[in-house]
Design an enzyme around this catalytic site. Sequence first.
Site, PDB file in Angstrom:
ATOM      1  N   ASP A  90     -12.598  -6.305  -0.451  1.00 54.99           N
ATOM      2  CA  ASP A  90     -13.452  -7.489  -0.407  1.00 54.99           C
ATOM      3  C   ASP A  90     -14.788  -7.144   0.223  1.00 54.99           C
ATOM      4  O   ASP A  90     -14.875  -6.240   1.055  1.00 54.99           O
ATOM      5  CB  ASP A  90     -12.768  -8.621   0.371  1.00 54.99           C
TER       6      ASP A  90
ATOM      7  N   GLU B 274       0.817  -1.203   0.000  1.00 54.12           N
ATOM      8  CA  GLU B 274       0.000   0.000   0.000  1.00 54.12           C
ATOM      9  C   GLU B 274       0.859   1.264   0.000  1.00 54.12           C
ATOM     10  O   GLU B 274       0.480   2.289  -0.563  1.00 54.12           O
ATOM     11  CB  GLU B 274      -0.916  -0.003   1.219  1.00 54.12           C
TER      12      GLU B 274
END
Length: 233
Positions: free
Chosen positions: A191, A4
């Site tokens: 998700d 990230e």
Amino acid sequence: MQTEASPLVDKFQLTQESNSVFPTGVPWVRYSGKYKDLNINIVSPGKDTVLGVDSVGTVSSSLLTYASIQALQPDIVINAGTAGGFKAKGACIGDVYLASDVAFHDRRIPIPVFDLYGVGTRQACSTPNLAKELNLKIGKLSTGDSLDMCPHDETAIIANDATVKDMEGAAVAYVADLLKTPAIFLKAVTDIIDGDKPTTEEFLQNLAAVTAALDQAVTRVVDFISGKNLSEL
């Protein structure tokens, strides 16, 4: 996680600091540099020294947040990362949320007042102009140390009215509040927890693409912050 952080390090042209402000032996990583009128530091918990995996979770996040605020004295903390989202709350893969409130969902202490301490609800720094200008989605964030969701956690997450779920936000919020440092939380959905696919499978499948969306959002936020004081956010 390093996955990230790396695109943002490149975007802001930051360099890794060899003279660490952190204690000797910790795996924490710091990148720093100048972007527009801002001094930017990106800190990451690095890899576990025994197993070599990313040091995810609330313990490493709280320690790193405390050490970073003490050493760097930032004007504002941005906790940027990926999260699971709930389709029942309107979340979709790739959405980036600005958290309005953060709380824990796995600190169960069924004793009066201790139960409230366990949940540990805190408000993020108020940024109405930022949210409006960048047209960011707003939602509540719930934090726990597990990637999956057991029935007890699900009940607590519903009670927290959470749209997104992560593994560090509430820990960062606790430390930032303790040290009186404003903090905002940007969470990109990898998700759908109440969807059809297994969380682990969907997380790994979408991590790279969603990280790119997160990095774009962080860049827009940093561009907006540049040249402003806290009251203008």
